[in-house]
Design an enzyme around this catalytic site. Sequence first.
Site, PDB file in Angstrom:
ATOM      1  N   ASP A  68       5.811   0.489   1.911  1.00 38.51           N
ATOM      2  CA  ASP A  68       4.560  -0.311   1.930  1.00 38.51           C
ATOM      3  C   ASP A  68       4.240  -1.817   1.562  1.00 38.51           C
ATOM      4  OD1 ASP A  68       1.668  -0.597   1.302  1.00 38.51           O
ATOM      5  OD2 ASP A  68       1.629   1.028  -0.246  1.00 38.51           O
TER       6      ASP A  68
ATOM      7  N   ARG B 118      -0.377   4.778   3.712  1.00 39.71           N
ATOM      8  CA  ARG B 118       0.079   4.530   2.217  1.00 39.71           C
ATOM      9  C   ARG B 118      -0.009   6.346   2.014  1.00 39.71           C
ATOM     10  NH1 ARG B 118      -3.298   0.487  -0.541  1.00 39.71           N
ATOM     11  NH2 ARG B 118      -1.891  -0.667  -1.361  1.00 39.71           N
TER      12      ARG B 118
ATOM     13  N   SER C 198       1.062  -2.732  -0.703  1.00 37.13           N
ATOM     14  CA  SER C 198       1.896  -3.004  -2.191  1.00 37.13           C
ATOM     15  C   SER C 198       2.735  -3.764  -2.848  1.00 37.13           C
ATOM     16  CB  SER C 198       1.550  -1.785  -2.641  1.00 37.13           C
ATOM     17  OG  SER C 198       0.561  -0.267  -2.214  1.00 37.13           O
TER      18      SER C 198
ATOM     19  N   TYR D 261      -9.061   6.450  -2.308  1.00 38.75           N
ATOM     20  CA  TYR D 261      -9.398   4.273  -1.990  1.00 38.75           C
ATOM     21  C   TYR D 261     -10.881   4.218  -2.549  1.00 38.75           C
ATOM     22  CZ  TYR D 261      -5.440   2.646   0.588  1.00 38.75           C
ATOM     23  OH  TYR D 261      -4.853   2.125   0.669  1.00 38.75           O
TER      24      TYR D 261
ATOM     25  N   GLN E 296       5.859   4.592   1.223  1.00 37.66           N
ATOM     26  CA  GLN E 296       6.109   4.020  -0.113  1.00 37.66           C
ATOM     27  C   GLN E 296       7.106   2.534   0.081  1.00 37.66           C
ATOM     28  OE1 GLN E 296       5.948   5.943  -3.212  1.00 37.66           O
ATOM     29  NE2 GLN E 296       3.781   6.216  -4.147  1.00 37.66           N
TER      30      GLN E 296
END
Length: 412
Positions: free
Chosen positions: A134, A126, A137, A233, A131
């Site tokens: 991903d 990530r 997501s 995270y 992106q």
Amino acid sequence: MSIIVAVPRETFPGESRVALTPAAVTALVKNKLAVVVESGAGAAAGYADASYEAKGARIADRGEVFATADILLQVRCTLSPQSPDFQLLKPSALLIGFCDPLGTPAAVAEASKKGISLISMELIPRITRAQAMDALSSQANIAGYKAVVMAANASPKIFPMLMTAAGTLQAARVFVVGVGVAGLQAISTARRLGGVVSAFDVRPEVKEQVQSVGAKFVELPLDTAGAADKGGYAKALSADQQKKQAELMAKVVAESDVVITTAAVPGRPAPKLIPASAVERMQPGSVIVDLAAERGGNCELTEPGKTVVKHGVTIIGHTNIPATVAQHSSAMYANNLAKLLALMVNKEGALKIDQADEVISGSLVCHGGKVVHPRVTEVLGAKAPAIGVGAVPAAAAVGASRVEAVAIGGAR
Ligand code: NAD
């Protein structure tokens, strides 16, 4: 000869997404790849065979799809070594999809033994550069949106405030727990529907994001300093902190018409943040959508895969919400895959699995007859950085699941 990218129909129960859409075929064909799609693969997501053909794909039967694939794209890479599909695969094939490498280590070992290469979409790092690839997501975004729509559908109230000749209706109060990708989308969607939205996350830096999408950040007297790791995270709270959080949140939960829970800590089961006692305090007709259901759920009364009514509260524990919006989920997932393939295929349409690239090394599970992902080998119980599959212990599952695979994603 062009590299063949093949797309089978998904067979995982309830899976209606498809790994490639007709629009994404265009991108692949531009990259000099040949695309073969199983007849009916896109049907459940609203993509007809003819639409794929119109973009340059060839429609084939399932056997041909598996037998000819140089690259096999799936949503769920359910590798059953005993299946005819698996037997048909070429040893040089590259499989890409949500592979659950830690939940199904025996299958990974078999794939590796056959020589198959495996890229697991859960493991795409990530980082900013990745992106567009991903998939966690892209699918979480959809899930956040749909969770609100499901809540609105299940609620006996409408979301917006209405002042009419027939009387005034108060806006629905929506509480979002966990403000990652899904949570932020849930907040925005609930706001667009006219709800009054509040949210909480243990990562204090989320407060500004919550406010920027027009919701109120619920301040709880909870020490959340250091709640995030350096990758951004959440870290697991201690049992005492979690209990305190549940107690503090209970009042907000009780006052909410809708609660959307998305709280997750990579590598762990979902934290239980809404005990049965908090559900009992909610008004009859209230709704909880537990987006963490697949990881066990944030609510004590959630039954994964089911919608139940407890104490008059509807608790939705759907475990594959993106599949309920299959056309758009597939479109985003297919774009994730197309971007990943663009990284791996050169101008002449030749495939290179470049382990020096951190996106590839971060997501490559097995290659060249070896399990190559350090975290996967670690879970499999091996000490060496890469091991031949012969060394994989039979009881390597250690209860691992996709939950843990998420943790492997690496730092941003
Ligand atoms: P996730 O699915 O791992 O978790 C969802 C949310 O639950 C997180 O915001 C987490 O802080 C929260 N949470 C955990 N324990 C909680 C608790 N006890 N109470 C309340 N909330 C709790 O998260 P995610 O959606 O994968 O995103 C995590 C972060 O990574 C976000 O900040 C997101 O914006 C970021 N992200 C960055 C990139 C990138 O830069 N490429 C990509 C994806 C996500």
